[in-house]
Scaffold this motif. Structure first.
Motif, PDB file in Angstrom:
ATOM      1  N   PRO A  29      32.994  83.962  22.261  1.00 13.73           N
ATOM      2  CA  PRO A  29      32.814  83.098  23.427  1.00 13.73           C
ATOM      3  C   PRO A  29      31.497  83.372  24.139  1.00 13.73           C
ATOM      4  O   PRO A  29      30.787  84.324  23.808  1.00 13.73           O
ATOM      5  N   GLN A  30      31.228  82.524  25.112  1.00 13.65           N
ATOM      6  CA  GLN A  30      29.962  82.593  25.847  1.00 13.65           C
ATOM      7  C   GLN A  30      29.723  83.977  26.451  1.00 13.65           C
ATOM      8  O   GLN A  30      28.634  84.510  26.369  1.00 13.65           O
ATOM      9  N   ASN A  31      30.774  84.560  27.046  1.00 13.08           N
ATOM     10  CA  ASN A  31      30.589  85.896  27.636  1.00 13.08           C
ATOM     11  C   ASN A  31      31.024  87.003  26.674  1.00 13.08           C
ATOM     12  O   ASN A  31      31.239  88.131  27.072  1.00 13.08           O
ATOM     13  N   LEU A  32      31.194  86.629  25.409  1.00 15.08           N
ATOM     14  CA  LEU A  32      31.483  87.531  24.290  1.00 15.08           C
ATOM     15  C   LEU A  32      32.915  88.047  24.229  1.00 15.08           C
ATOM     16  O   LEU A  32      33.404  88.370  23.158  1.00 15.08           O
ATOM     17  N   VAL A  67      40.471  85.339  22.463  1.00 11.56           N
ATOM     18  CA  VAL A  67      39.778  86.151  21.463  1.00 11.56           C
ATOM     19  C   VAL A  67      40.788  87.024  20.721  1.00 11.56           C
ATOM     20  O   VAL A  67      40.773  87.111  19.489  1.00 11.56           O
ATOM     21  N   GLU A  77      40.036  83.847  28.355  1.00 12.77           N
ATOM     22  CA  GLU A  77      39.179  83.964  27.183  1.00 12.77           C
ATOM     23  C   GLU A  77      39.520  85.200  26.349  1.00 12.77           C
ATOM     24  O   GLU A  77      39.538  85.158  25.123  1.00 12.77           O
TER      25      GLU A  77
END
Lengths: 261, 355
Positions: free
Chosen positions: B78-81, A161, A157
């Protein structure tokens, strides 16, 4: 009651690990001779072995990291043809005895292709390059395995990002993944280095036991024992233990500092 | 304007099929679905992390299906930033400037403005690990908005927060979205969140978009039984249309008859969907009013709830009414009591059963 006894049993097991290794080191005291240690430390031959071991292990560990870092990243992030095979073969050095691994290297250098490499690229058999190669082959698999786990722990993730913020995959790897994996990278390097330092089986197969040429510390220990020089053996073991434990201690301190940053 | 045109995308063994989705400029669009419905897979396809097996993704008409993530110009929370733990808040916010190799001065005014609006000025030298949930949330939002994204993608970013903080951030998000004219695509499993933030909602169930439209439309008039069930419609009963006259249908449900707006087309078997808050309860028989459906009903049970209580009724079919606590106390409702349940015809929504 059950909790207490589980606690006691497991702690006892942990302490017995210490007792085993600690006992082995302490038992050296039976044959310890300060003069022999002093002589060993001052002898040209021992110092050569120490230098050779440190240099070879450091080179082997660096080379292994150079290949293991990108390989581990691919194993952690991408699905590709042959991935399963790579994953399986990583444990080969652990399953196959180091002696067998060394023998395989030796056999390779007696193939036409290996012979050509020996004659035109670099001489490995009975040479310094052979020591580095033997250690490199022994630790590459475990280094890759350790690093794969370490990259697995960095969330994909974060790379995504970073890419939405304009970073190319390469830039995201260098600025996000690598810094976040640094603890694991250091740990993997130290462990590989320590394993290379103590490597014996593969090294002796490829490089032999030539004093002042290919005699690493473990080989020196073997040579002393083979000539029934127990006190000399003990002295060299203590040198190896001291180097290894110092390295591990420094690395733990380093890792601790990284963890708090 | 973002368009997904019959996009099929696989993630592991999961497959999202034939997704059509349109997000207009300046609109907040929520993809609503339970966990496992494929929301994150959908988001990853839009982001460019997953490559569709077929179909096209277009941005303002240009095909971006194969464009790499970093060249899409989307902001992502995102969900957990996804705050970078090894960088301070300031460096997190500046990451895109470095990554794109742009002059800092070009972005600084916008960053300063966003920092001020969201009130994170005091946090700039802190590490992400030391921030509270709400603070992390704000930093994540500001970082995503600071690079002036053409589209903002949010993956359930508010779910980990407590109720009051979540509402506070909903307001902030709504304000930012409307003031800055942001185009936002949010995926969430939370109906309340979707309803609060979004202009339009797409309902995603088992890898398919079942319904897409204005949020009130989707909420009040679910197009399929599974949508109604997922949206928590309190009363969902099979019925049969007896007659249709002047656009009004008379439907037989259990032992009762209801008047409803007739669905398009000729159909007999329907699913009657009634929102609990659309059912009004009255003691006794009561007088005539404009409400067309007045059903004698017996109270079966009163279910505790906040802020509304559920009154389970037998009106010839199981019917659930949602009433406030004071109303329930004033009516003094007890199991076995006889009441009149009043429902306006437009509040009775008929879902056509596909045969």
């Amino acid at each position: 009651m059950l909790v207490t006894s589980l606690r006691q049993t497991t702690i006892a097991a942990a302490l017995s690990v210490l007792a085993l290794y600690g006992g082995l080191i302490l038992s050296l005291g039976w044959f310890f001779d300060g003069w022999v240690l002093r002589d060993a430390l001052l002898s040209e031959r021992t110092l050569f072995s120490v230098r050779l071991s440190l240099l070879a292990a450091t080179l082997a560990a660096c080379l292994a990291m150079l290949l293991a870092i990108p390989a581990a990243y691919a194993l952690s992030r991408y699905r590709f043809r042959g991935r399963e095979l790579v994953d399986t073969v990583l444990e080969l050095p652990i399953i196959v005895s180091p002696a067998a691994l060394g023998a395989m290297l030796l056999i390779f250098f007696n193939n036409p292709m290996g012979e050509w490499m020996q004659n035109h690229v670099l001489r490995f058999v009975f040479a310094f390059a052979g020591i580095v190669l033997a250690q490199f082959v022994t630790i590459l698999g475990i280094a890759t395995r350790l690093l794969t786990t370490c990259f697995d722990e960095v969330p994909v993730e974060l790379e995504t990002v970073a890419r939405t913020l304009g970073a190319t995959p390469r830039h995201a790897f260098l600025t996000i993944t690598l810094p976040l994996a640094r603890r694991g990278l250091i740990a993997a390097f130290i462990l590989s280095w320590a394993k290379a330092l103590g490597e014996f089986g593969a090294t002796i197969m490829v490089a032999g036991t030539m004093a002042m040429r290919t005699e690493t510390l473990p080989i020196a220990i073997y040579m002393r024992l083979a000539s029934a020089d127990i006190k000399g053996t003990v002295a060299l073991i203590l040198v190896l233990v001291a180097i290894g434990l110092t390295a591990l201690y420094i690395s733990r301190r380093l890792l601790g500092r990284v963890a708090h940053a | 304007m973002l368009n997904l045109e019959s996009v099929t995308v696989a993630s592991g063994s999961f497959r999202l099929r034939d997704i059509d989705l349109a997000v207009a400029d300046g609109e907040c669009h929520a993809v609503l679905g339970p966990s496992g419905s494929g929301k994150t897979t959908l988001l990853n396809a839009v982001l460019g992390v997953l490559s569709p097996e077929s179909g096209h993704i277009r941005l303002d008409g240009a095909d971006i299906t194969e464009l790499p993530v970093e060249r899409r110009g989307f902001g992502y929370v995102p969900q957990n930033l996804g705050l970078f733990p090894h960088l301070t808040v300031r460096d997190n916010l500046a990451y895109s400037v470095h990554a794109r190799g742009l002059p800092r001065a070009q972005f600084q005014p916008l960053v300063d403005k966003l920092v001020e609006v969201t009130g994170i000025g005091a946090l700039l030298d802190r590490w992400p690990a030391t921030l509270s949930g709400g603070e992390r949330q704000r930093v994540g939002l500001v970082r995503a908005l600071a690079s002036q994204p053409r589209l903002v993608l949010l993956d359930e970013p508010f779910t980990a927060l407590n109720e009051s903080l979540r509402r506070e951030l909903w307001w902030l998000m709504r304000e930012l979205q409307q003031q800055r004219g942001l185009t936002v695509l949010i995926v969430t499993h939370d109906l309340t969140e979707a309803y609060f933030l979004a202009d339009r909602i797409s309902v995603l169930l088992e890898g398919r978009v079942i319904q897409q439209g204005e949020k009130a439309q989707v909420y009040g008039r679910p197009a399929a039984p599974e949508v109604a069930r997922f949206m928590g419609v309190e009363t969902l009963q099979p019925g049969r249309i007896i007659t249709v006259q002047d656009g009004l249908a008379t439907v037989e449900v259990g032992g009762a008859q209801l008047l409803a707006i007739a669905p398009p087309g000729v159909t007999e078997h329907v699913l009657v969907s009634i929102r609990g808050e659309d059912v009004i309860l009255q003691r006794g028989v009561g007088e005539t009013s404009s409400a067309r459906n007045r059903l004698p009903a017996r109270v079966v049970s009163v279910q505790p709830g906040m802020p509304l209580l559920g009154v389970e009724l037998d009106a010839g079919f199981p019917l659930l009414a949602l009433v406030t606590r004071p109303a329930c106390e004033e009516l003094n409702l007890r199991p076995g009591d006889l009441v009149t349940a009043i429902i306006k015809a437009p509040a009775v929504h008929l879902i056509v059963q596909s045969s």
